[in-house]
Design a protein around this motif. Structure first.
Motif, PDB file in Angstrom:
ATOM      1  N   VAL A 170      14.202   4.066  -0.529  1.00 20.07           N
ATOM      2  CA  VAL A 170      14.535   5.460  -0.884  1.00 20.07           C
ATOM      3  C   VAL A 170      14.927   5.524  -2.359  1.00 20.07           C
ATOM      4  CG1 VAL A 170      16.249   7.294  -0.521  1.00 20.07           C
ATOM      5  CG2 VAL A 170      15.183   6.176   1.448  1.00 20.07           C
ATOM      6  N   GLN A 171      15.745   4.559  -2.788  1.00 15.15           N
ATOM      7  CA  GLN A 171      16.204   4.529  -4.180  1.00 15.15           C
ATOM      8  C   GLN A 171      15.042   4.222  -5.130  1.00 15.15           C
ATOM      9  OE1 GLN A 171      19.170   5.476  -5.012  1.00 15.15           O
ATOM     10  NE2 GLN A 171      19.861   5.614  -2.886  1.00 15.15           N
ATOM     11  N   ARG A 172      14.284   3.192  -4.761  1.00 11.45           N
ATOM     12  CA  ARG A 172      13.197   2.726  -5.624  1.00 11.45           C
ATOM     13  C   ARG A 172      12.145   3.807  -5.846  1.00 11.45           C
ATOM     14  NH1 ARG A 172      11.301  -2.751  -3.542  1.00 11.45           N
ATOM     15  NH2 ARG A 172       9.057  -2.539  -3.730  1.00 11.45           N
TER      16      ARG A 172
ATOM     17  N   PHE B 291       0.836  -1.210   0.000  1.00  9.83           N
ATOM     18  CA  PHE B 291       0.000   0.000   0.000  1.00  9.83           C
ATOM     19  C   PHE B 291       0.869   1.258   0.000  1.00  9.83           C
ATOM     20  CE2 PHE B 291      -1.520   3.499   2.637  1.00  9.83           C
ATOM     21  CZ  PHE B 291      -2.528   3.970   1.817  1.00  9.83           C
ATOM     22  N   SER B 292       1.839   1.300   0.925  1.00 13.10           N
ATOM     23  CA  SER B 292       2.703   2.494   1.019  1.00 13.10           C
ATOM     24  C   SER B 292       3.410   2.745  -0.299  1.00 13.10           C
ATOM     25  CB  SER B 292       3.747   2.324   2.127  1.00 13.10           C
ATOM     26  OG  SER B 292       3.103   2.130   3.359  1.00 13.10           O
ATOM     27  N   GLU B 293       3.870   1.666  -0.921  1.00  7.92           N
ATOM     28  CA  GLU B 293       4.565   1.805  -2.204  1.00  7.92           C
ATOM     29  C   GLU B 293       3.640   2.444  -3.245  1.00  7.92           C
ATOM     30  OE1 GLU B 293       5.906  -1.820  -4.066  1.00  7.92           O
ATOM     31  OE2 GLU B 293       7.289  -0.673  -5.328  1.00  7.92           O
ATOM     32  N   ARG B 294       2.427   1.915  -3.325  1.00  5.42           N
ATOM     33  CA  ARG B 294       1.475   2.423  -4.321  1.00  5.42           C
ATOM     34  C   ARG B 294       1.156   3.906  -4.071  1.00  5.42           C
ATOM     35  NH1 ARG B 294       0.160   2.901  -9.152  1.00  5.42           N
ATOM     36  NH2 ARG B 294      -2.030   3.278  -9.616  1.00  5.42           N
ATOM     37  N   TYR B 295       0.900   4.221  -2.800  1.00  2.94           N
ATOM     38  CA  TYR B 295       0.543   5.606  -2.470  1.00  2.94           C
ATOM     39  C   TYR B 295       1.723   6.540  -2.765  1.00  2.94           C
ATOM     40  CZ  TYR B 295      -0.541   9.827   0.075  1.00  2.94           C
ATOM     41  OH  TYR B 295      -0.753  11.143   0.396  1.00  2.94           O
ATOM     42  N   LEU B 296       2.905   6.151  -2.298  1.00  2.86           N
ATOM     43  CA  LEU B 296       4.063   7.041  -2.447  1.00  2.86           C
ATOM     44  C   LEU B 296       4.467   7.203  -3.911  1.00  2.86           C
ATOM     45  CD1 LEU B 296       6.107   5.895   0.689  1.00  2.86           C
ATOM     46  CD2 LEU B 296       5.011   8.136   0.363  1.00  2.86           C
ATOM     47  N   GLU B 297       4.343   6.131  -4.709  1.00  7.03           N
ATOM     48  CA  GLU B 297       4.741   6.272  -6.118  1.00  7.03           C
ATOM     49  C   GLU B 297       3.774   7.202  -6.870  1.00  7.03           C
ATOM     50  OE1 GLU B 297       4.941   2.336  -7.814  1.00  7.03           O
ATOM     51  OE2 GLU B 297       2.772   2.277  -8.217  1.00  7.03           O
TER      52      GLU B 297
END
Ligand SMILES: [Fe+2]
Ligand SMILES: [Fe+2]
Length: 250
Positions: A241-243, A177-183
């Motif tokens: 951070v990189q991704r 979820f965090s990945e999707r939101y942050l991207e």
């Protein structure tokens, strides 16, 4: 803030919500009965090192409820939907650890002995901005992942191992979820705002370093070097951070 028929078109988040709904579970899903596989000394050490995680589960419950109104008022209905299921997950993790302390007949470490633990949470709670919250929640989820992962590796065929393994599956969804939101949000952020995320990471790690020092003896009882734990967690956070491209100046 509340819409009668909002647009909900982020299929990735909707699928994640359905997955979260389908994968709800209760403490009964786990066998609690074979306590003697863990010696009383180890139980005591586990109770000590689990304290920041126990507190983290409560902070995550708070974080979810703090972010939800902001998501709804910005029209992020899929995110709000997902966060509602995540709140249930974090409440379950809190409830399970509460039960574990009871079964172990142990207490968490007191506030007095690890004041930094509360500083860590105060740092997270000071945020009003949803992106900083989600980034802080992601770092805390990674912290939980390394903790539960390490406990599972050490005590796979015990109540601690079983509980950790099951909890890890929930935490993996939270990271997705965090990945999707942050991207979605990061490309709209300026470099100053991104630098604040790096600042938050550094603050949290400084605090975790102090917590590791306080818990050193209990960690070593479990054959776990606090430095190694933090190093692995740092590398994992750095990969994110990189991704996500949260480098200052990006
Ligand atoms: Fe959790
Ligand atoms: Fe989580």
């Amino acid at each position: 803030m509340i819409r009668i028929n909002p647009d909900m078109s982020d299929d990735q988040l909707l699928r994640l919500f359905d997955k979260g709904t389908l994968n709800q579970w209760t403490p009964d899903a786990i066998e609690w009965g074979d306590l003697d596989r863990i010696t009383p000394e180890l139980r005591h050490a586990i109770a000590q090192v689990l304290t920041p995680v126990y507190l983290g589960e409560q902070t995550a419950m708070y974080g979810v409820s703090a972010v939800l109104p902001d998501m709804l008022s910005h029209g992020h209905h899929e995110e709000a939907l997902y966060l509602s299921s995540m709140g249930m997950d974090e409440a379950r993790h809190f409830r399970n650890l509460h039960k574990l302390y009871h079964v172990f007949q142990e207490e968490p470490v007191t506030r007095h002995r690890i004041p930094e633990m509360f500083r860590y949470h105060a740092r997270l709670l000071s945020h009003k901005d949803s992106t900083e919250w989600i980034w802080g929640i992601l770092i805390s989820d990674l912290f939980a992942k390394h903790f539960y992962g390490g406990l599972y590796q050490r005590y796979p065929d015990t109540i601690v191992g079983r509980l950790s393994r099951r909890t890890l599956k929930d935490e993996a969804r939270h990271q997705a979820f965090s990945e999707r939101y942050l991207e979605k949000v990061l490309p709209t952020m300026d470099s100053e705002h991104k630098a604040q995320l790096i600042g938050l990471r550094d603050d949290l790690f400084r605090t975790m370093d102090s917590i590791g020092t306080r818990l050193n003896d209990s960690m070593l009882m479990l054959d776990w070097e606090p430095e190694k734990f933090l190093h692995d967690l740092y590398l994992d956070t750095e990969r994110w951070v990189q991704r996500l491209g949260i480098e200052p100046g990006n």
